[in-house]
Design a protein around this motif. Structure first.
Motif, PDB file in Angstrom:
ATOM      1  N   GLU A 194      72.331  41.526  72.558  1.00 46.04           N
ATOM      2  CA  GLU A 194      71.313  41.331  71.281  1.00 46.04           C
ATOM      3  C   GLU A 194      70.339  42.425  71.055  1.00 46.04           C
ATOM      4  N   VAL A 195      70.109  43.002  70.200  1.00 45.28           N
ATOM      5  CA  VAL A 195      69.172  43.957  69.862  1.00 45.28           C
ATOM      6  C   VAL A 195      68.214  43.642  68.829  1.00 45.28           C
ATOM      7  N   PRO A 196      66.751  43.725  69.151  1.00 43.66           N
ATOM      8  CA  PRO A 196      65.815  43.372  68.004  1.00 43.66           C
ATOM      9  C   PRO A 196      65.815  44.298  66.844  1.00 43.66           C
ATOM     10  N   VAL A 197      65.185  43.898  65.781  1.00 48.82           N
ATOM     11  CA  VAL A 197      65.007  44.714  64.824  1.00 48.82           C
ATOM     12  C   VAL A 197      64.111  46.022  65.186  1.00 48.82           C
ATOM     13  N   LEU A 198      64.981  47.116  64.749  1.00 46.95           N
ATOM     14  CA  LEU A 198      64.374  48.492  65.165  1.00 46.95           C
ATOM     15  C   LEU A 198      63.894  49.341  63.816  1.00 46.95           C
ATOM     16  N   ASP A 199      62.644  49.425  63.958  1.00 42.76           N
ATOM     17  CA  ASP A 199      62.142  50.322  62.784  1.00 42.76           C
ATOM     18  C   ASP A 199      62.432  51.713  63.110  1.00 42.76           C
ATOM     19  N   GLU A 200      61.991  52.461  61.992  1.00 40.07           N
ATOM     20  CA  GLU A 200      62.352  53.849  62.209  1.00 40.07           C
ATOM     21  C   GLU A 200      61.787  54.604  63.431  1.00 40.07           C
ATOM     22  N   HIS A 201      60.481  53.972  63.720  1.00 37.46           N
ATOM     23  CA  HIS A 201      59.852  54.818  65.001  1.00 37.46           C
ATOM     24  C   HIS A 201      60.714  54.320  65.982  1.00 37.46           C
ATOM     25  N   SER A 202      61.008  52.869  66.104  1.00 35.38           N
ATOM     26  CA  SER A 202      61.695  52.584  67.277  1.00 35.38           C
ATOM     27  C   SER A 202      63.281  53.375  67.340  1.00 35.38           C
ATOM     28  N   LEU A 203      63.753  53.495  66.434  1.00 37.85           N
ATOM     29  CA  LEU A 203      65.001  54.135  66.438  1.00 37.85           C
ATOM     30  C   LEU A 203      65.045  55.618  66.876  1.00 37.85           C
ATOM     31  N   HIS A 204      63.852  56.084  66.481  1.00 35.78           N
ATOM     32  CA  HIS A 204      63.722  57.743  66.705  1.00 35.78           C
ATOM     33  C   HIS A 204      63.471  57.651  68.103  1.00 35.78           C
ATOM     34  N   THR A 205      62.495  56.891  68.749  1.00 41.14           N
ATOM     35  CA  THR A 205      62.070  56.910  70.184  1.00 41.14           C
ATOM     36  C   THR A 205      63.481  56.645  70.793  1.00 41.14           C
ATOM     37  N   LEU A 206      64.231  55.702  70.536  1.00 39.50           N
ATOM     38  CA  LEU A 206      65.665  55.346  71.269  1.00 39.50           C
ATOM     39  C   LEU A 206      66.602  56.637  71.250  1.00 39.50           C
ATOM     40  N   ALA A 255      59.938  46.340  74.302  1.00 41.66           N
ATOM     41  CA  ALA A 255      60.469  45.719  75.559  1.00 41.66           C
ATOM     42  C   ALA A 255      62.092  46.281  75.674  1.00 41.66           C
ATOM     43  N   PHE A 256      62.744  46.094  74.755  1.00 42.17           N
ATOM     44  CA  PHE A 256      64.362  46.570  74.674  1.00 42.17           C
ATOM     45  C   PHE A 256      64.305  47.954  74.892  1.00 42.17           C
ATOM     46  N   LEU A 257      63.561  48.803  74.381  1.00 39.29           N
ATOM     47  CA  LEU A 257      63.716  50.163  74.769  1.00 39.29           C
ATOM     48  C   LEU A 257      63.453  50.668  76.406  1.00 39.29           C
ATOM     49  N   ARG A 258      62.536  49.903  76.995  1.00 34.55           N
ATOM     50  CA  ARG A 258      62.238  49.980  78.275  1.00 34.55           C
ATOM     51  C   ARG A 258      63.380  49.573  79.357  1.00 34.55           C
ATOM     52  N   THR A 259      64.394  48.831  78.661  1.00 33.02           N
ATOM     53  CA  THR A 259      65.522  48.348  79.498  1.00 33.02           C
ATOM     54  C   THR A 259      66.537  49.495  79.542  1.00 33.02           C
TER      55      THR A 259
END
Length: 346
Positions: free
Chosen positions: A265-277, A91-95
């Motif tokens: 505020e940023v949610p916990v970002l795992d490695e997959h989320s960080l890579h996507t971001l 959801a955070f990435l979509r913003t």
């Protein structure tokens, strides 16, 4: 023995009438209800549930989903990819717009945190104790410096903040002194580490530090710092534990730096989320994005779905990228290459 009185004539009449009504009602229900059909319906549901349950032993659901869904974008070497991202992270990435993500990955503090994480991920697991101790002390000092920055950015100017700032600055001084001692196993090194750990624990246990987001980040860093100094006091005896801790904290520092950069505020970002971001632009629309001065090294893009500005020579971009895997149509821009028609700094 008690003798029951014989029923009266009126009672016998009432009983006879009730019996007739009962038989009439039963005959009516028999005409309205189809008992056999009802039993068949119940058995049908039972057979359906049994058949549905047995499908799990016949059908490969995961293989079916894999055939329907598009393949996940490749991850860079050294990055472990989790099967699915946390819903809050998605959801955070979509913003964030593609342009916003490009600006974020180009931010100096974020780039520094990413470089530190990448260095930790590529560490040789066969490093010796002395190098592990050096890496742990470097991490501790970085944490102390950012902790001090967090406190300086805090909005609440009170006596607690002044005390915490004094603790943080003294902690940095302690670590500078420890680093000058090097790897020597002498009492001065141990004393300096114990003093620094004591200050870190005071900051980590300060309940007043959570009133401001910056001070909350400082508290989290103080906790990581306490752990780092404890590992340093062990002189890197458990190399694997030390290296895993360094990777974990460097990963957390990337998320914290992003939170501070975005001031949200940023949610916990795992490695997959960080890579996507930060790296996955395989479906990004960059047609209206100014790429001048933007470092695109490490970006994943697709020749099929990434939309570049009109001035971008895609074929030239391919010469500055590596296709991974070969034939996939997904490319990774190499770091340090020349600008794309002077519109993007690679």
């Amino acid at each position: 023995m008690t003798r029951h009185p014989e029923p009266s004539h009126e009672d016998q009449v009432v009983h006879h009438q009730l019996s007739q009504h009962h038989h009439a009602l039963t005959r009516t229900l028999d005409e309205l209800l189809d008992v056999e059909a009802g039993l068949q319906e119940v058995l049908l549901h039972s057979h359906h549930d049994t058949a549905t349950h047995d499908l799990g032993t016949i059908l490969d659901t995961e293989a079916g989903l894999a055939a329907i869904l598009p393949p996940a974008p490749p991850t860079p070497p050294g990055h472990r990819c989790t099967p699915t991202a946390h819903s809050d992270a998605e959801a955070f990435l979509r913003t964030l717009s593609p342009a916003g993500r490009l600006a974020l990955r180009s931010h100096r503090a974020v780039k520094k945190a990413i470089r530190a994480l990448d260095s930790a991920l590529t560490l040789d697991r066969n490093v010796d104790r002395d190098l592990t101790l050096d890496l742990t002390l470097d991490l501790a000092r970085d944490l102390a410096l950012t902790l001090n920055s967090d406190l300086l950015s805090a909005r609440d100017r009170d006596q607690h903040l002044l005390r915490d700032l004094v603790l943080a600055r003294n902690l940095i001084h302690d670590l500078d002194r420890v680093l000058t001692l090097g790897r020597h196993h002498d009492p001065a090194l141990t004393q300096g580490l114990e003093l620094a750990r004591s200050r870190a624990r005071d900051l980590a246990l300060d309940s007043d530090i959570d009133r401001d987001p910056n001070r909350a980040r400082a508290r989290n860093r103080a906790r990581d710092l306490d752990r780092a100094l404890t590992l340093a006091l062990n002189r890197g005896r458990d190399v694997d534990d030390g290296l895993n801790f360094i990777v974990t904290v460097r990963h957390s520092e990337v998320s914290r730096t992003i939170e501070l950069t975005l001031d949200r505020e940023v949610p916990v970002l795992d490695e997959h989320s960080l890579h996507t971001l930060l790296n996955d632009f395989t479906t990004a629309d960059l047609r209206n994005t100014d790429l001048a001065g933007i470092d695109l090294g490490g970006i994943h893009w697709s020749q099929h779905s990434t939309q570049w500005p009109l001035a971008t020579d895609v074929e030239d971009l391919k010469t500055r990228s590596d296709e991974a895997p070969p034939g996939s149509g997904t490319w990774i821009i190499r770091s340090g290459t020349a600008p794309i028609r002077d519109h993007a700094e690679l």
